[in-house]
Design a protein around this motif. Sequence first.
Motif, PDB file in Angstrom:
ATOM      1  N   ARG A 221      57.148  60.509  51.462  1.00  0.00           N
ATOM      2  CA  ARG A 221      56.053  60.348  50.504  1.00  0.00           C
ATOM      3  C   ARG A 221      55.379  61.690  50.231  1.00  0.00           C
ATOM      4  NH1 ARG A 221      50.926  59.981  51.235  1.00  0.00           N
ATOM      5  NH2 ARG A 221      51.118  59.635  53.490  1.00  0.00           N
ATOM      6  N   ARG A 222      55.162  62.489  51.303  1.00  0.00           N
ATOM      7  CA  ARG A 222      54.532  63.804  51.103  1.00  0.00           C
ATOM      8  C   ARG A 222      55.450  64.748  50.318  1.00  0.00           C
ATOM      9  NH1 ARG A 222      53.204  62.973  56.532  1.00  0.00           N
ATOM     10  NH2 ARG A 222      54.832  64.433  57.193  1.00  0.00           N
ATOM     11  N   VAL A 223      56.761  64.694  50.638  1.00  0.00           N
ATOM     12  CA  VAL A 223      57.702  65.567  49.923  1.00  0.00           C
ATOM     13  C   VAL A 223      57.714  65.248  48.431  1.00  0.00           C
ATOM     14  CG1 VAL A 223      60.140  66.115  49.615  1.00  0.00           C
ATOM     15  CG2 VAL A 223      59.175  66.028  51.911  1.00  0.00           C
ATOM     16  N   LEU A 224      57.784  63.968  48.095  1.00  0.00           N
ATOM     17  CA  LEU A 224      57.813  63.573  46.678  1.00  0.00           C
ATOM     18  C   LEU A 224      56.522  63.941  45.978  1.00  0.00           C
ATOM     19  CD1 LEU A 224      59.520  60.073  46.987  1.00  0.00           C
ATOM     20  CD2 LEU A 224      60.524  62.138  46.013  1.00  0.00           C
ATOM     21  N   ALA A 225      55.398  63.788  46.673  1.00  0.00           N
ATOM     22  CA  ALA A 225      54.110  64.136  46.069  1.00  0.00           C
ATOM     23  C   ALA A 225      54.013  65.637  45.835  1.00  0.00           C
ATOM     24  CB  ALA A 225      52.969  63.660  46.975  1.00  0.00           C
ATOM     25  N   ASP A 226      54.461  66.418  46.829  1.00  0.00           N
ATOM     26  CA  ASP A 226      54.367  67.879  46.691  1.00  0.00           C
ATOM     27  C   ASP A 226      55.319  68.410  45.630  1.00  0.00           C
ATOM     28  OD1 ASP A 226      52.487  67.868  48.689  1.00  0.00           O
ATOM     29  OD2 ASP A 226      53.882  68.467  50.280  1.00  0.00           O
ATOM     30  N   GLU A 227      56.566  67.871  45.605  1.00  0.00           N
ATOM     31  CA  GLU A 227      57.593  68.417  44.721  1.00  0.00           C
ATOM     32  C   GLU A 227      57.523  67.860  43.303  1.00  0.00           C
ATOM     33  OE1 GLU A 227      59.735  70.787  45.328  1.00  0.00           O
ATOM     34  OE2 GLU A 227      59.151  71.074  47.418  1.00  0.00           O
ATOM     35  N   LEU A 228      57.227  66.553  43.197  1.00  0.00           N
ATOM     36  CA  LEU A 228      57.302  65.896  41.891  1.00  0.00           C
ATOM     37  C   LEU A 228      55.974  65.332  41.419  1.00  0.00           C
ATOM     38  CD1 LEU A 228      60.608  63.834  42.367  1.00  0.00           C
ATOM     39  CD2 LEU A 228      60.349  66.112  41.379  1.00  0.00           C
ATOM     40  N   GLY A 229      54.987  65.294  42.312  1.00  0.00           N
ATOM     41  CA  GLY A 229      53.730  64.649  41.942  1.00  0.00           C
ATOM     42  C   GLY A 229      53.901  63.163  41.739  1.00  0.00           C
ATOM     43  N   ALA A 230      54.828  62.539  42.490  1.00  0.00           N
ATOM     44  CA  ALA A 230      55.156  61.129  42.293  1.00  0.00           C
ATOM     45  C   ALA A 230      55.168  60.415  43.639  1.00  0.00           C
ATOM     46  CB  ALA A 230      56.508  60.985  41.619  1.00  0.00           C
ATOM     47  N   ASP A 231      55.047  59.075  43.567  1.00  0.00           N
ATOM     48  CA  ASP A 231      55.141  58.234  44.754  1.00  0.00           C
ATOM     49  C   ASP A 231      56.590  57.830  44.976  1.00  0.00           C
ATOM     50  OD1 ASP A 231      52.393  58.269  45.212  1.00  0.00           O
ATOM     51  OD2 ASP A 231      52.065  56.610  43.797  1.00  0.00           O
ATOM     52  N   PRO A 232      56.905  57.341  46.186  1.00  0.00           N
ATOM     53  CA  PRO A 232      58.268  56.823  46.418  1.00  0.00           C
ATOM     54  C   PRO A 232      58.591  55.683  45.453  1.00  0.00           C
ATOM     55  CG  PRO A 232      57.113  57.133  48.501  1.00  0.00           C
ATOM     56  CD  PRO A 232      56.098  57.340  47.420  1.00  0.00           C
ATOM     57  N   GLY A 233      59.858  55.488  45.219  1.00  0.00           N
ATOM     58  CA  GLY A 233      60.303  54.452  44.305  1.00  0.00           C
ATOM     59  C   GLY A 233      60.172  53.066  44.896  1.00  0.00           C
ATOM     60  N   PRO A 234      60.426  52.048  44.053  1.00  0.00           N
ATOM     61  CA  PRO A 234      60.230  50.660  44.511  1.00  0.00           C
ATOM     62  C   PRO A 234      61.087  50.296  45.717  1.00  0.00           C
ATOM     63  CG  PRO A 234      61.328  50.766  42.360  1.00  0.00           C
ATOM     64  CD  PRO A 234      60.830  52.132  42.657  1.00  0.00           C
ATOM     65  N   GLU A 235      62.287  50.845  45.839  1.00  0.00           N
ATOM     66  CA  GLU A 235      63.148  50.513  46.981  1.00  0.00           C
ATOM     67  C   GLU A 235      62.520  50.980  48.286  1.00  0.00           C
ATOM     68  OE1 GLU A 235      67.423  52.002  48.785  1.00  0.00           O
ATOM     69  OE2 GLU A 235      67.187  51.889  46.596  1.00  0.00           O
ATOM     70  N   LEU A 236      62.041  52.229  48.301  1.00  0.00           N
ATOM     71  CA  LEU A 236      61.419  52.744  49.517  1.00  0.00           C
ATOM     72  C   LEU A 236      60.110  52.028  49.813  1.00  0.00           C
ATOM     73  CD1 LEU A 236      61.985  56.620  49.409  1.00  0.00           C
ATOM     74  CD2 LEU A 236      62.910  54.975  51.034  1.00  0.00           C
ATOM     75  N   ARG A 237      59.324  51.757  48.782  1.00  0.00           N
ATOM     76  CA  ARG A 237      58.049  51.069  49.002  1.00  0.00           C
ATOM     77  C   ARG A 237      58.290  49.671  49.588  1.00  0.00           C
ATOM     78  NH1 ARG A 237      56.917  53.031  43.750  1.00  0.00           N
ATOM     79  NH2 ARG A 237      56.919  50.891  42.909  1.00  0.00           N
ATOM     80  N   ARG A 238      59.294  48.976  49.095  1.00  0.00           N
ATOM     81  CA  ARG A 238      59.611  47.639  49.579  1.00  0.00           C
ATOM     82  C   ARG A 238      60.072  47.699  51.053  1.00  0.00           C
ATOM     83  NH1 ARG A 238      63.461  46.857  46.514  1.00  0.00           N
ATOM     84  NH2 ARG A 238      62.203  46.266  44.711  1.00  0.00           N
ATOM     85  N   LEU A 239      60.930  48.670  51.356  1.00  0.00           N
ATOM     86  CA  LEU A 239      61.417  48.826  52.721  1.00  0.00           C
ATOM     87  C   LEU A 239      60.275  49.167  53.678  1.00  0.00           C
ATOM     88  CD1 LEU A 239      63.732  48.959  54.733  1.00  0.00           C
ATOM     89  CD2 LEU A 239      64.164  51.324  53.995  1.00  0.00           C
ATOM     90  N   HIS A 240      59.352  50.041  53.231  1.00  0.00           N
ATOM     91  CA  HIS A 240      58.191  50.405  54.047  1.00  0.00           C
ATOM     92  C   HIS A 240      57.366  49.169  54.383  1.00  0.00           C
ATOM     93  CE1 HIS A 240      53.898  52.035  54.269  1.00  0.00           C
ATOM     94  NE2 HIS A 240      54.503  52.544  55.339  1.00  0.00           N
ATOM     95  N   GLN A 241      57.137  48.314  53.385  1.00  0.00           N
ATOM     96  CA  GLN A 241      56.358  47.103  53.614  1.00  0.00           C
ATOM     97  C   GLN A 241      57.076  46.172  54.594  1.00  0.00           C
ATOM     98  OE1 GLN A 241      53.303  46.653  52.538  1.00  0.00           O
ATOM     99  NE2 GLN A 241      53.125  44.645  53.531  1.00  0.00           N
ATOM    100  N   GLN A 242      58.385  46.059  54.464  1.00  0.00           N
ATOM    101  CA  GLN A 242      59.160  45.205  55.385  1.00  0.00           C
ATOM    102  C   GLN A 242      59.058  45.706  56.822  1.00  0.00           C
ATOM    103  OE1 GLN A 242      62.870  45.485  53.019  1.00  0.00           O
ATOM    104  NE2 GLN A 242      62.950  43.239  53.145  1.00  0.00           N
ATOM    105  N   ILE A 243      59.075  47.029  57.015  1.00  0.00           N
ATOM    106  CA  ILE A 243      58.975  47.593  58.366  1.00  0.00           C
ATOM    107  C   ILE A 243      57.589  47.334  58.947  1.00  0.00           C
ATOM    108  CG2 ILE A 243      58.994  49.757  59.696  1.00  0.00           C
ATOM    109  CD1 ILE A 243      61.136  50.774  57.723  1.00  0.00           C
TER     110      ILE A 243
END
Length: 956
Positions: A221-243
């Motif tokens: 999440r930090r890498v994407l924010a620093d490099e792209l100014g964006a949040d993780p995509g829906p796949e990663l967000r869904r997996l994070h919630q499942q964990i």
Amino acid sequence: MEFRVLGPLEICSDGRTVPVRSGSQRALLAALLLSANQVVAADRLIEIIWGSAPPNSAEANLRTHVSALRRLLQASGGGPSPLLTRPGGYLVQVEPDDLDLLAFDALVREGRRALREDQPATAVRRLSRALALWRGRPLEDVVLHGDGDAEAARLAEVRLGVVEDRLRAKLLSGDLADVVGELSGLVVEHPLREPLWALLMLALQRSGRQADALAAYDQVRRVLADELGADPGPELRRLHQQILTGDPALTAAPEPPPSPAARCDLPGDLSDFTGRRREVGRVLADLAPARGDAPSAMLISAIDGMGGVGKTALAVHLAHRLADRYPDGRLLIDLQAHHPVKAPLSPSDALEKLLRAAGVRGEQIPPSEEDRAALWRATLTTTRTLVVLDNATDSAQIRPLLPGAPGCLALVTSRRRLGGVDGAQHLSLDVLPRAEAAALLEQIVDDARPSREPDAVTELLALCGHLPLAIRIAGSRLRNRTTWTVAHLTDRLRDTRRRLTELRAEDREITAVFSLSYQCLTAPQQRLFRLLGLHPGPDIDAEAAAALTGWPRSTTEDLLEDLLDVNLLQQPQQGRYRFHDLVRAYAADLVAEDPDTTAALTRLFDHYRDTTATAAALLAPAEREQRSSEPGASFTGPDHALAWLDTERANLLAAAAHAADHGWPGHVRDLSGALARYLNARARHTEALALHTAAWSAARRHDDPVGAGHALHDLGRVYFFLARYDEAVQHLELALHIARRVADRTGESHALNGLGYALWRLGRHDEALTHLARACDIAEALDDQIGLGYMTCALGGVHNDAGRPADALVHLERCVALTDKTGDQFTRGNALGLLAQAHDHLGHHTTARNHYREALATSRAIGERAAQAFALNGLGETATATDSPTAALTHHQAALSLATEINDRHEQARAHHGLGNAYQALGRRQEARPHWYEALTLYTDRGAAEAARIAHILAT
């Protein structure tokens, strides 16, 4: 023999490495191996080897490299070379086991099939074997350009996708420790590749390391924010919630559920897609930022072109080529700009379709276009999605549909140039080059007929205008009619009245494609389009188009640009417009029933006649006397007028031919008279013969004896310039007879003058002088100062040839004085040359040289090429006479080159004569004799008196 491209390029034979030391041959072999067992077009190979600026000898160099590489492979393999020549290109023929790339592809297919069939252990074995074939970066020691470099980069992306699949299979097999270790290194190497992070998080979770899995999410999440100014995509967000929630599905499911956007709406790539190598290479090069892991902006490639040129086929082909770069979805939507029944999609309706395709449920789609566009962009945030926006109406329709997220790509096709799309890479698609068009026809016909009839194929492709859709239809007709030859179909298409109806097969026809474009035009655009179908020439400018329509130039020019924007017109150069041949035929069909055709053509022919007369008057003031038209367009001077005539020549001749055949005799007569001097000056003698013959025929059909006499006079002058003096005399005598019968005193004097010139060249000096004296008497009685200039010039020439240079000076000095008053630069250039010749005969070599130089400058200024050759030969003769034979060689060679180019056989003979004399003066008689023999042949062929002089030289 084995070939390897998944790393440095290698050839192995019997366990030893075969060196290929030439860089160009290595690039050639690499390009062929990347497309193994497929024909690679020669022009694509040239671009891959040498890039966008190949040497002038690239084709010859390519053949040399192919021959050398073929010999090397044959010698190393001990059998026939796998490098084969095919129509339009070359191929390397290899078995799957003989090329690591083919073996890799086969193993990857097997491994992925095993993964789909829930056989993870088998999948791991197959995919591991596939990856073991890699020895480094593909072709890392070969320099490739264009789509060759792009293909090598694509392979690297493919490899990374296989790595992900192998890790997914290992995860299914329970090999968690190895998976975690390998993924921990890969996410460092590719920190923005979200599928790798998802696999790492899942592997850590399954290893009982929930905290480490959540820490991995924080890190990405930090890498994407620093490099792209964006949040993780829906796949990663869904997996994070499942964990976080300890979802039991994580232990039961083999992998995270697929993203809703990970779908492919692309139709299948055409199995017979052929050509477009340059265009594909250019798009891939434009999209180069998409290869890396940190794209900085959404990419747009806008492809425009006329109907039937293959825009959608190219876009779909590109989408398939790029599919591995966009794993989150490949969507396609038809925006219906040219649908036979349906209206174009509104942006709002298109957004609804796209959102549903991206997995958004109907109840979640907002009603307003603005909100739909915002949701569309948000849905694709951080994804790598490819969207094909096909058949767009204009820029306004597609702007709300653009994803906007880094890592996404929009491929847009439209018949209109979409200049309103910021940041787009634009590609205007033209018809196919000959080699690619022939290859497409061969692919579709799929038998030996095209190869047996190459000439018929060339004509067939030309009749199809090299338009892909037309070629496909023609090829389909041949494929479905096995008894037809290519020549038979060509015969059917040759009839322009039925060509469009012949180009139809099942539910496809050329006329329907053009009709859909035409129906989208406004009423003024439609009227201009129809009237342009009347134009007989190859292209048109705004002035002529305005004459056709009767509208102001500015209005017409705006409409021309509108038709250009929607690819119904082409622009070969600034300010000039033309149709594709088949579009021209369609416009001609539409205008056939238009009630304005006669008036429109009359306005066009008036414009061409009047403007030509104005231009001719600037070049030769004598034309003022011959024209009966109103002043045409204004010119800044003779140079401008000459440039206009050069540009419009083909159109003027086409207009005259059409006028002669369809009942405008006055226009063809006036164009014939106005263009006569210009065509003679430019040595366009074949065109002049056709024009004046048409004028003569039209005058006879419409009982216009004066027009017939003038046309005969102009024909006689053309035959004079062609050194066909007997035919010149015949036509001029008939012109003289008509002029006397109708009491046309000006026509009589001009005919007598022409006869004087022709008889002069035949060596009949006394007869020539008699005719010219009578012509002078009539011109003086009519106070025709310009005509008198012609005649005194000819009198000087005859006296020169008769060996009376002193008498010649009298007439020629009078002629030059007359041109000072009249401004007739054509006659002045000729007179100065003859005046120089007279002085040369009298031994006044310095004066002669000065007059020749002035004659040359005058003739160059007005484009009078025959007079230039005369002056150059004169400079050579003067140089020989003043003991400067080396300079004489230079002048005579220049004269010979120009005279050969314009087919002036008299000046060719004179140049050879002069070259012989110059070589003789240099003591090089052996080199002189061939030139004298050539001069003798040329002089004898036209019955010139100089032949006897050359024969005497050769006899001594």
